[in-house]
Design a protein around this motif. Structure first.
Motif, PDB file in Angstrom:
ATOM      1  N   TYR A 139       0.824  -1.213   0.000  1.00  0.00           N
ATOM      2  CA  TYR A 139       0.000   0.000   0.000  1.00  0.00           C
ATOM      3  C   TYR A 139       0.859   1.265   0.000  1.00  0.00           C
ATOM      4  O   TYR A 139       0.361   2.359  -0.258  1.00  0.00           O
ATOM      5  CB  TYR A 139      -0.936   0.023   1.212  1.00  0.00           C
ATOM      6  CG  TYR A 139      -1.962  -1.098   1.225  1.00  0.00           C
ATOM      7  CD1 TYR A 139      -2.405  -1.675   0.032  1.00  0.00           C
ATOM      8  CD2 TYR A 139      -2.495  -1.570   2.420  1.00  0.00           C
ATOM      9  CE1 TYR A 139      -3.343  -2.699   0.036  1.00  0.00           C
ATOM     10  CE2 TYR A 139      -3.433  -2.600   2.440  1.00  0.00           C
ATOM     11  CZ  TYR A 139      -3.848  -3.161   1.240  1.00  0.00           C
ATOM     12  OH  TYR A 139      -4.780  -4.174   1.257  1.00  0.00           O
ATOM     13  N   LEU A 140       2.130   1.118   0.343  1.00  0.00           N
ATOM     14  CA  LEU A 140       3.043   2.258   0.314  1.00  0.00           C
ATOM     15  C   LEU A 140       3.841   2.285  -0.989  1.00  0.00           C
ATOM     16  O   LEU A 140       4.011   3.339  -1.605  1.00  0.00           O
ATOM     17  CB  LEU A 140       4.001   2.204   1.509  1.00  0.00           C
ATOM     18  CG  LEU A 140       3.347   2.173   2.898  1.00  0.00           C
ATOM     19  CD1 LEU A 140       4.423   2.085   3.968  1.00  0.00           C
ATOM     20  CD2 LEU A 140       2.488   3.407   3.114  1.00  0.00           C
ATOM     21  N   LEU A 141       4.341   1.107  -1.399  1.00  0.00           N
ATOM     22  CA  LEU A 141       5.215   1.048  -2.573  1.00  0.00           C
ATOM     23  C   LEU A 141       4.485   1.476  -3.853  1.00  0.00           C
ATOM     24  O   LEU A 141       5.032   2.265  -4.631  1.00  0.00           O
ATOM     25  CB  LEU A 141       5.766  -0.379  -2.739  1.00  0.00           C
ATOM     26  CG  LEU A 141       6.719  -0.836  -1.633  1.00  0.00           C
ATOM     27  CD1 LEU A 141       7.045  -2.319  -1.788  1.00  0.00           C
ATOM     28  CD2 LEU A 141       8.009  -0.015  -1.663  1.00  0.00           C
ATOM     29  N   GLY A 142       3.277   1.000  -4.045  1.00  0.00           N
ATOM     30  CA  GLY A 142       2.515   1.324  -5.257  1.00  0.00           C
ATOM     31  C   GLY A 142       2.265   2.814  -5.399  1.00  0.00           C
ATOM     32  O   GLY A 142       2.697   3.434  -6.381  1.00  0.00           O
ATOM     33  N   PRO A 143       1.608   3.434  -4.416  1.00  0.00           N
ATOM     34  CA  PRO A 143       1.351   4.873  -4.495  1.00  0.00           C
ATOM     35  C   PRO A 143       2.630   5.711  -4.627  1.00  0.00           C
ATOM     36  O   PRO A 143       2.638   6.699  -5.349  1.00  0.00           O
ATOM     37  CB  PRO A 143       0.627   5.181  -3.186  1.00  0.00           C
ATOM     38  CG  PRO A 143      -0.045   3.899  -2.821  1.00  0.00           C
ATOM     39  CD  PRO A 143       0.885   2.824  -3.283  1.00  0.00           C
ATOM     40  N   CYS A 144       3.713   5.303  -3.953  1.00  0.00           N
ATOM     41  CA  CYS A 144       4.960   6.077  -4.036  1.00  0.00           C
ATOM     42  C   CYS A 144       5.558   6.002  -5.439  1.00  0.00           C
ATOM     43  O   CYS A 144       6.100   6.990  -5.948  1.00  0.00           O
ATOM     44  CB  CYS A 144       5.981   5.593  -3.007  1.00  0.00           C
ATOM     45  SG  CYS A 144       5.553   6.097  -1.345  1.00  0.00           S
ATOM     46  N   LEU A 145       5.417   4.848  -6.080  1.00  0.00           N
ATOM     47  CA  LEU A 145       5.903   4.709  -7.456  1.00  0.00           C
ATOM     48  C   LEU A 145       5.093   5.622  -8.380  1.00  0.00           C
ATOM     49  O   LEU A 145       5.648   6.317  -9.239  1.00  0.00           O
ATOM     50  CB  LEU A 145       5.792   3.244  -7.901  1.00  0.00           C
ATOM     51  CG  LEU A 145       6.501   2.895  -9.206  1.00  0.00           C
ATOM     52  CD1 LEU A 145       8.000   3.187  -9.098  1.00  0.00           C
ATOM     53  CD2 LEU A 145       6.285   1.431  -9.556  1.00  0.00           C
TER      54      LEU A 145
END
Lengths: 10, 206
Positions: free
Chosen positions: B91-97
Motif C-alpha cells: 500500500y506504500l510502494l505502489g502509491p509512491c511509485l
C-alpha cells in the motif's frame, strides 16, 4: 524562485 | 542539525539492539523500506559528487540500514515477532511509485527513483507506528530512537525556508514530502513530550 531538486541534501 | 539527528537515531537504534540483545518493538518492514529509500536515492554516489561529508553520510546510511536488517534477520532473529509487524507495504510502494512517475524534475529513470525515494521515506515509518499502536507501549530507548528519527526531517524545514529566501531555490517535492513525513509523527511527539520526557512510560491510551 527556481524549482529544482536539492541533490546536495541527504 | 537534521543530519546529526538522523545519525543519532541510528546510533540509538544500534545501542538499543546491542544492549538489550533484542529488536523487540522495531518494525522489520520499516527498516527494510529505509534500505530501499537509501539505495534508490543515493545511486548518484556513482556520478554526482557533492562533498566528502555528503558521500560519507550516504555510505553510512546505506551501510547502517543494511546492517540493521542483517541484525534483525539473522543475529537477533528470534527476538523479532512478525505477527505484530503486519502493515501491508504494498500500500506504500505502489502509491509512491505513482507519485514518483507524476512528480519528478525530469522524466528519466534515476530522477523517478529519486522522487520515489523521497515519497517512500515520508511514509516508511508507518509500519513502525502501526506496530506501536498495536502493542500500545514501547521501551524508552525505542521512543528516543523514533523521536530523533522524526526530528530529523522537521529540522530540514527551517533550512528549506532559509534556502527559499537566501538562495532562491525551492524543491517542492522534498518540501511537500518532508511536511507529510513530519506530520505523521505529531501524535507520537505529543505522547513523547507529555509522557516519556516527564519520566513516565510510553503508553498509548486504551
Amino acid at each position: 524562485n527556481e524549482h529544482t531538486s536539492t541533490k546536495d541534501e541527504l | 542539525a537534521g543530519d546529526i539527528s538522523h545519525l543519532a537515531s541510528i546510533v540509538i537504534l544500534l545501542h538499543k539492539i546491542y544492549t538489550s540483545h533484542s529488536c523487540r518493538g522495531i518494525s522489520f518492514k520499516t527498516q527494510a523500506l529505509y534500505v530501499l529509500v537509501f539505495l534508490t536515492r543515493y545511486l548518484d554516489l556513482f556520478w554526482h559528487w557533492v562533498s566528502l561529508y555528503n558521500t560519507a553520510m550516504k555510505v553510512f546510511f546505506i551501510a547502517s540500514s543494511v546492517y540493521v536488517l542483517y541484525l534483525m534477520k539473522y543475529k537477533y532473529r528470534p527476538t523479532h515477532d512478525p505477527s505484530i509487524d503486519t502493515f501491508k507495504v504494498e500500500y506504500l510502494l505502489g502509491p509512491c511509485l505513482i507519485l514518483g512517475l507524476i512528480f519528478n524534475y525530469e522524466f528519466k529513470f534515476t530522477e523517478i527513483l529519486w522522487s520515489f525515494s523521497i515519497w517512500l521515506e515520508a511514509v516508511a515509518i508507518l509500519p513502525q507506528l502501526f506496530m506501536l499502536q498495536r502493542t500500545g507501549e514501547a521501551e524508552a530507548i525505542t521512543t528516543h530512537y523514533l523521536a530523533a528519527l522524526g526530528a530529523y526531517r522537521a529540522l530540514y524545514i527551517p533550512n528549506w525556508i532559509w534556502r527559499y529566501f537566501g538562495d532562491n531555490v525551492v524543491d517542492p517535492i522534498a518540501v511537500v514530502a518532508g511536511l507529510v513525513q513530519t506530520g505523521l509523527y505529531l501524535d507520537f511527539f505529543y505522547v513523547y513530550f507529555t509522557k516519556v520526557l516527564q519520566g513516565q512510560k510510553f503508553e498509548l491510551p486504551a
